[in-house]
Write a protein that holds these residues in place. Sequence first.
Motif, short mmCIF file in Angstrom:
data_model
loop_
_atom_site.label_atom_id
_atom_site.label_comp_id
_atom_site.label_asym_id
_atom_site.label_seq_id
_atom_site.Cartn_x
_atom_site.Cartn_y
_atom_site.Cartn_z
N GLN A 1 0.82 -1.21 0.00
CA GLN A 1 0.00 0.00 0.00
C GLN A 1 0.86 1.27 0.00
O GLN A 1 0.46 2.30 0.53
CB GLN A 1 -0.94 0.01 1.21
CG GLN A 1 -1.92 -1.15 1.21
CD GLN A 1 -2.85 -1.13 2.41
OE1 GLN A 1 -2.65 -0.39 3.35
NE2 GLN A 1 -3.89 -1.95 2.35
N LEU A 2 2.06 1.19 -0.62
CA LEU A 2 2.94 2.36 -0.70
C LEU A 2 2.67 3.10 -2.00
O LEU A 2 2.64 2.49 -3.08
CB LEU A 2 4.41 1.93 -0.66
CG LEU A 2 5.43 3.04 -0.90
CD1 LEU A 2 5.43 4.02 0.26
CD2 LEU A 2 6.82 2.47 -1.12
N THR A 3 2.45 4.39 -1.89
CA THR A 3 2.27 5.23 -3.07
C THR A 3 3.40 6.25 -3.09
O THR A 3 3.62 6.95 -2.10
CB THR A 3 0.92 5.95 -3.04
OG1 THR A 3 -0.13 4.98 -3.00
CG2 THR A 3 0.75 6.81 -4.28
N VAL A 4 4.11 6.31 -4.21
CA VAL A 4 5.20 7.27 -4.35
C VAL A 4 4.85 8.25 -5.45
O VAL A 4 4.02 7.98 -6.33
CB VAL A 4 6.54 6.56 -4.66
CG1 VAL A 4 6.88 5.57 -3.58
CG2 VAL A 4 6.48 5.86 -6.00
N GLY B 1 -0.41 4.97 -11.22
CA GLY B 1 -1.26 3.83 -11.00
C GLY B 1 -0.53 2.71 -10.26
O GLY B 1 0.65 2.84 -9.91
N ALA B 2 -1.24 1.60 -10.00
CA ALA B 2 -0.67 0.48 -9.27
C ALA B 2 0.37 -0.25 -10.12
O ALA B 2 0.27 -0.30 -11.34
CB ALA B 2 -1.77 -0.49 -8.84
N SER B 3 1.41 -0.80 -9.42
CA SER B 3 2.50 -1.53 -10.10
C SER B 3 2.68 -2.89 -9.45
O SER B 3 3.70 -3.16 -8.80
CB SER B 3 3.80 -0.73 -10.04
OG SER B 3 3.67 0.50 -10.68
N PRO B 4 1.72 -3.82 -9.58
CA PRO B 4 1.90 -5.14 -8.96
C PRO B 4 2.98 -5.94 -9.70
O PRO B 4 3.06 -5.91 -10.92
CB PRO B 4 0.52 -5.78 -9.10
CG PRO B 4 -0.09 -5.10 -10.30
CD PRO B 4 0.42 -3.68 -10.28
N ALA B 5 3.84 -6.64 -8.90
CA ALA B 5 4.88 -7.51 -9.44
C ALA B 5 5.25 -8.52 -8.36
O ALA B 5 4.67 -8.51 -7.26
CB ALA B 5 6.10 -6.71 -9.89
#
Length: 697
Positions: A402-405, A467-471
């Motif tokens: 849940q980290l937003t940069v 936006g989200a960066s799932p990996a």
Amino acid sequence: TVFSAPAPGTTLVPGQTASIVVQFVAQQNGPRTGILSIVTNGLDSGIQTITLKGSGIAPVIQVDTNILFRKKLVPMGTTVTQWVHITALGQAALFFSTFPITGPDSDQYKVTYFPANPMAAGTTDSLAVAFTPIREGRKSAMLTINSNASNTPAFQINLAGTGILPHILVTPTTLLFDSTGKGDTVCKNITIYNSGSDTLRILSNQLASNDGDFTYAGLTGSDTAIPPDKLKTVTVCFIPKQAGTRVARLVLKTNIIPTFEQVRRDTAGTIMVDIRGTGVPFGILAQTASSISDSAVVGASICRNDTLRNKGDADIQITSATISSTHAADFVLSGIKTPFTIKAGGYVVATICTTPSQRGLNNATILFSGKSNNRPVAASSAVTIKGLLLCASSTPAGLFNQLTVYKGSDSTECVTVTNCGDIAATYTATIGGANAADYTVTPANSALIAAGGTAKFCVKYLPTAVGASPATLAITAQDIAPMNVPLGASAGCALLTADAPVIPHTNAGGHSTFTVHITNTGTYRWNLGTPLVTSATPGIFTYVSATNASVPETNGATDLTFKYDPTEVSKTYSATVTFPQSGPCEASALQITLSQSTGTEGVRSNVTAQDGFSIGQNHPNPFVSATTFSYNSPRETTIKLSLRDITGKFVQTVVEGRVSSGEHIVTLDAQNLPSGSYLLILEADNVQLSRQIVITK
């Protein structure tokens, strides 16, 4: 005593003389007295008395001891001498007649030195007695000193020396070894006991043999001295090199001497112990490795060979091969089948395979049993296998949860991997997934981790789009299941809008403040930093403060307060406000334009009091170089007191800062100012006061 005298009745005519002779023979030492009485018919005195006085002179003896060799232990064959001191105490010389030694053991004592004879009165001399024991034990005798001494003419001295002699008792007297297989080693002990009264010394001890089948560890150093009633043990080993009877002899030479009795008795100065043994051929079972120790990963198998050799001269028949221990199921023996025979000098190879079933040490014993010439033969191998575990620490729940940069910035988080296994392994970190390009493993994506050691893998997130960066971060090592760590960061932006600024109309020389409302409709918090005001006329517009220095995302807001200080009439002032830190994601950063004009008049003069603030008239006025005035503040606050020309143009600052409530006295130095009319301007809170002053030169 009267030695001679006239016979009784003898008549002496007138003029005739007769003699009486008295003899003195002293019977005791010292003064002696007596009275001689002469009875006559003389008319002058019927009885004549004569006093007799003499002194006896006799010798007296004094001896310093009455016993010699008391508690004196003398080894047989040696001589010890002790001395007696004799003193002549009387006034006459001391004459010695004889010095006889009597008693049952008188033949072991001898007077070796005599005192002076005669011995002058008042002198001291010595007498020496030698003790040479020829028999063991306490020896008693009496020495008598015969002299003319009046006190003790026969002085007796006891002689009580003790003769000591070591003895030796060796057991057994013959050392026998039973039938022993060729190449075997059998050791037996011989005991040497000192039953005598003196220390037994082993002068030499050696094994005499024409065969090399016996070995002997002899006594050396302090061990060669054996005190009375003590014993020593020596060891003889029999290692038959061939079949048949073998002989040897242990020769012990001691310090024991023959006695001096009439029939001389040898008490064993030299002792010999006969040794015999019989060698018979046997098979000798030996292994190239008496123990096998190895390690393997749990569940993996390894095999090792164990060679059984017959080093003897007879065949060996192996009848059984067994594996025993709680971990016996982990071991398998192959390559042999019992019973089997190993020829003399031959060998057989057995294979031992193990598959560790658990972590840690797994032990077992492999026992080979059989016979050779009806004698039991056995050999065992201790087998140890260490089960090694491949293991890595548990997977963390995830990184960048849940980290937003802010898009265009980066963030780094790390995961520590522990090798909880027993073998060093190389661990590799790779990133997969749709947004893998947004993540980088740094500084290295692989590490060799020792057993029990750790390594840190760090992941850097640098988003390329909002936006989200799932990996997924996958950490792998050989034979270990991958550890998959979810990566859940996202990128955001600050989208800012600013309301049009409303700047109050202010005359030249005046002062006012105004606010600008800013709204953040983006997805990333905005840190406004310090706004930068840029203008062709610096100082007209000044940034004061903000209600929120960090504006939350999704319609967060802040109000920026500015100060407007126009200085000239009939002029338009403009400025641009920019924000150098964490601005919007768009290429054009947020920018606010400020603009306002002044009227045809400057600051109103002689407004000297408002809301409790006041400014007094200066004295003197007019003045040449300096003047004094006062101002009053109703409360503690921040003020600015400046000097302007009559048009409202700034000349200099007089007072600026925080002041307490009450009256304050100020002295104005104007020696560098030209003549003319000026305005003292007091600004505090929303109050602006002025007072006109005049300078004359």
